[in-house]
Design an enzyme around this catalytic site. Structure first.
Site, mmCIF file in Angstrom:
data_model
loop_
_atom_site.group_PDB
_atom_site.id
_atom_site.type_symbol
_atom_site.label_atom_id
_atom_site.label_comp_id
_atom_site.label_asym_id
_atom_site.label_seq_id
_atom_site.Cartn_x
_atom_site.Cartn_y
_atom_site.Cartn_z
ATOM 1 N N SER A 184 10.302 56.751 11.141
ATOM 2 C CA SER A 184 11.239 56.392 12.200
ATOM 3 C C SER A 184 10.899 56.995 13.558
ATOM 4 O O SER A 184 11.200 56.410 14.584
ATOM 5 C CB SER A 184 12.652 56.798 11.789
ATOM 6 O OG SER A 184 12.683 58.145 11.386
ATOM 7 N N HIS A 212 13.900 51.469 8.154
ATOM 8 C CA HIS A 212 13.452 50.898 9.430
ATOM 9 C C HIS A 212 12.584 49.660 9.227
ATOM 10 O O HIS A 212 11.748 49.344 10.087
ATOM 11 C CB HIS A 212 12.688 51.946 10.245
ATOM 12 C CG HIS A 212 13.600 52.891 10.972
ATOM 13 N ND1 HIS A 212 14.234 52.553 12.143
ATOM 14 C CD2 HIS A 212 14.024 54.125 10.661
ATOM 15 C CE1 HIS A 212 14.987 53.559 12.542
ATOM 16 N NE2 HIS A 212 14.881 54.530 11.661
ATOM 17 N N LYS A 241 21.464 49.577 9.721
ATOM 18 C CA LYS A 241 20.485 49.275 10.779
ATOM 19 C C LYS A 241 20.381 47.753 10.942
ATOM 20 O O LYS A 241 21.334 47.132 11.395
ATOM 21 C CB LYS A 241 19.157 49.951 10.455
ATOM 22 C CG LYS A 241 19.293 51.474 10.558
ATOM 23 C CD LYS A 241 18.002 52.242 10.411
ATOM 24 C CE LYS A 241 18.218 53.702 10.764
ATOM 25 N NZ LYS A 241 18.014 54.619 9.649
HETATM 26 C C1 LIG Z 1 18.571 55.867 9.050
HETATM 27 C C2 LIG Z 1 17.809 56.377 7.910
HETATM 28 C C3 LIG Z 1 18.444 56.906 6.788
HETATM 29 C C4 LIG Z 1 19.933 57.101 6.732
HETATM 30 O O1 LIG Z 1 20.579 55.885 6.551
HETATM 31 P P1 LIG Z 1 22.181 55.882 6.591
HETATM 32 O O2 LIG Z 1 22.552 54.659 5.826
HETATM 33 O O3 LIG Z 1 22.568 55.812 8.037
HETATM 34 O O4 LIG Z 1 22.628 57.135 5.951
HETATM 35 C C5 LIG Z 1 17.669 57.289 5.716
HETATM 36 N N1 LIG Z 1 16.329 57.175 5.735
HETATM 37 C C6 LIG Z 1 15.677 56.688 6.823
HETATM 38 C C7 LIG Z 1 14.188 56.573 6.802
HETATM 39 C C8 LIG Z 1 16.398 56.288 7.942
HETATM 40 O O5 LIG Z 1 15.749 55.836 9.012
#
Ligand SMILES: *Cc1c(COP(=O)(O)O)cnc(C)c1O
Length: 394
Positions: A184, A212, A241
């Site tokens: 990320s 992502h 996301k």
């Molecule tokens: C955003 C993200 C998370 C967390 O996801 P949530 O559903 O917001 O808890 C976990 N792993 C990665 C790689 C992320 O980018």
């Protein structure tokens, strides 16, 4: 609470502030989108994970609204007591079908999915081999398990092989390799074909956190496995996301994996079921994402246009093809100064610095979205050029 304790906390906060690492939240007064309202201003938004622009999609809002009336506001129960509606199973089946797996299990967040995965599946006889740049939730999840831990420098396949051999030498019963599908902070895609080849050679399982990637990368947005042609065994992901951006996480994989997680994963057993509106909205988001080639094309066009523009202006970018475009700035204060200068020019970005990225590697991580149009992209490039010159960065 004692005065000494509160003084101790105040002194820690002052140190964070003095190091230029204090994070301040800005309040948005409308929905998430390509343009957002902050106070009485409208800003172009380059820092949401809203890759396909679905966060305010009318069909998703309508699906959530219908579910709100039909299924109520909340579940007030964990899944196994009385928190499972037909909607929850429908979403689990849709995730599994979308990503080509047997079944799926929902969590309140992907952070929780990663928190429950390792402890449930692996014991002290087993080993976990983890990429050094993996997301904090993977690191915490791995810490919770009793398996032996091994780490390889990010995407370093020689070191991954060394660690697989070491795990064998240490007598590992089962070996699991875990990696972000897309890192990320850098926007790099994991080397899944090479990881698959090594996993097959050494008899290891692959788990990929595709937060992502799911929804916008690869054919039909099926993520980094589909993009690279190398399928992981287990995928963890988020609805927070690309897939509507509300909240909720999932794990998808072989049936026995999902069945055991349903029996044993602590963040699943001891936490509330997803709200019906979020569940129905996420279900609609998968349906839309699957068919959204137009939005994916636009996202990739914006990615190329913005990269070209910033490179020509003289900014230092990390290379790559994903819609994450990090502008490298070195010290935290430089990233914060540029973010402020861009804010004055109505471009909303976030500076990232220690502890989110290593010391001295502060950056502004820009992210493209199909909610933006070409005019927005060109406006943002102009603002970067102008602010970059003002601060002597370019
Ligand atoms: C955003 C993200 C998370 C967390 O996801 P949530 O559903 O917001 O808890 C976990 N792993 C990665 C790689 C992320 O980018």
């Amino acid at each position: 609470m004692t005065v000494a304790f509160l003084d101790h906390l105040r002194s820690t906060l002052s140190q964070i502030e003095a190091a230029g690492l204090y994070k301040r939240e800005r309040e948005i007064s409308g929905p998430q989108g390509g343009r957002i309202a902050v106070g009485d201003r409208t800003l172009i938004n380059l820092c949401a994970n809203n890759y396909l622009g679905l966060a305010d999609h009318p069909e998703i809002i309508a699906a959530a609204e219908t579910a709100l009336h039909q299924y109520g506001f909340g579940m007030a129960s964990v899944r196994f007591i009385c928190g499972t509606q037909d909607l929850h199973r429908e979403l689990e089946r849709a995730v599994a079908a979308y990503l080509g797996k047997d079944d799926a299990i929902l969590f309140a967040a992907c952070f929780d999915a990663n928190g429950g995965l390792f402890e449930t599946l692996l014991g002290p006889e087993d080993s976990i081999i983890s990429d050094a740049l993996n997301h904090a939730s993977i690191i915490d999840g791995v810490r919770l398990s009793k398996a032996k831990r091994y780490r390889y420098a990010t995407s370093d396949m020689d070191e991954l092989e060394t660690q697989l051999k070491q795990a064998d030498a240490d007598g590992a019963r089962f070996k699991l390799i875990v990696t972000d599908g897309v890192f990320s902070m850098d926007g790099y895609v994991a080397k899944l074909p090479e990881i698959r080849a090594l996993a097959d050679r050494y008899g290891a399982i692959i788990a990929v956190d595709d937060c992502h990637a799911t929804g916008h990368l690869g054919p039909q947005g099926r993520g980094s496995g589909a993009l690279t042609g190398a399928e992981p065994d287990i995928i963890t992901g988020t609805f927070g996301k690309t897939l509507g951006g509300a909240m909720g996480g999932f794990i998808t994989g072989p049936q026995p994996v999902i069945d055991l997680l349903r029996q044993r994963a602590r963040p699943y057993l001891f936490s509330n079921a997803l709200a019906p509106a979020v569940t129905a909205g996420s279900l609609k988001a998968i349906e839309i994402a699957k068919a959204a080639d137009d939005r994916r094309d636009l996202l990739m066009r914006h990615t190329r246009r913005f990269r070209d523009g910033l490179s020509k202006a003289g900014f230092e970018l990390l290379p790559g093809e994903t819609p994450i475009i990090p502008v490298m700035l070195g010290e935290a204060t430089r990233a914060q100064d540029l973010a402020k200068a861009l804010d004055r020019r109505c471009v909303y970005v976030a500076g990232f610095f220690f502890p989110v990225v290593p010391q001295g590697k502060a950056r502004i991580r820009t992210q493209m979205s199909a909610a933006l149009d070409d005019t927005d992209i060109d406006f943002a490039i102009g603002a970067f050029e102008d602010a970059g010159r003002e601060l002597g960065i370019i």
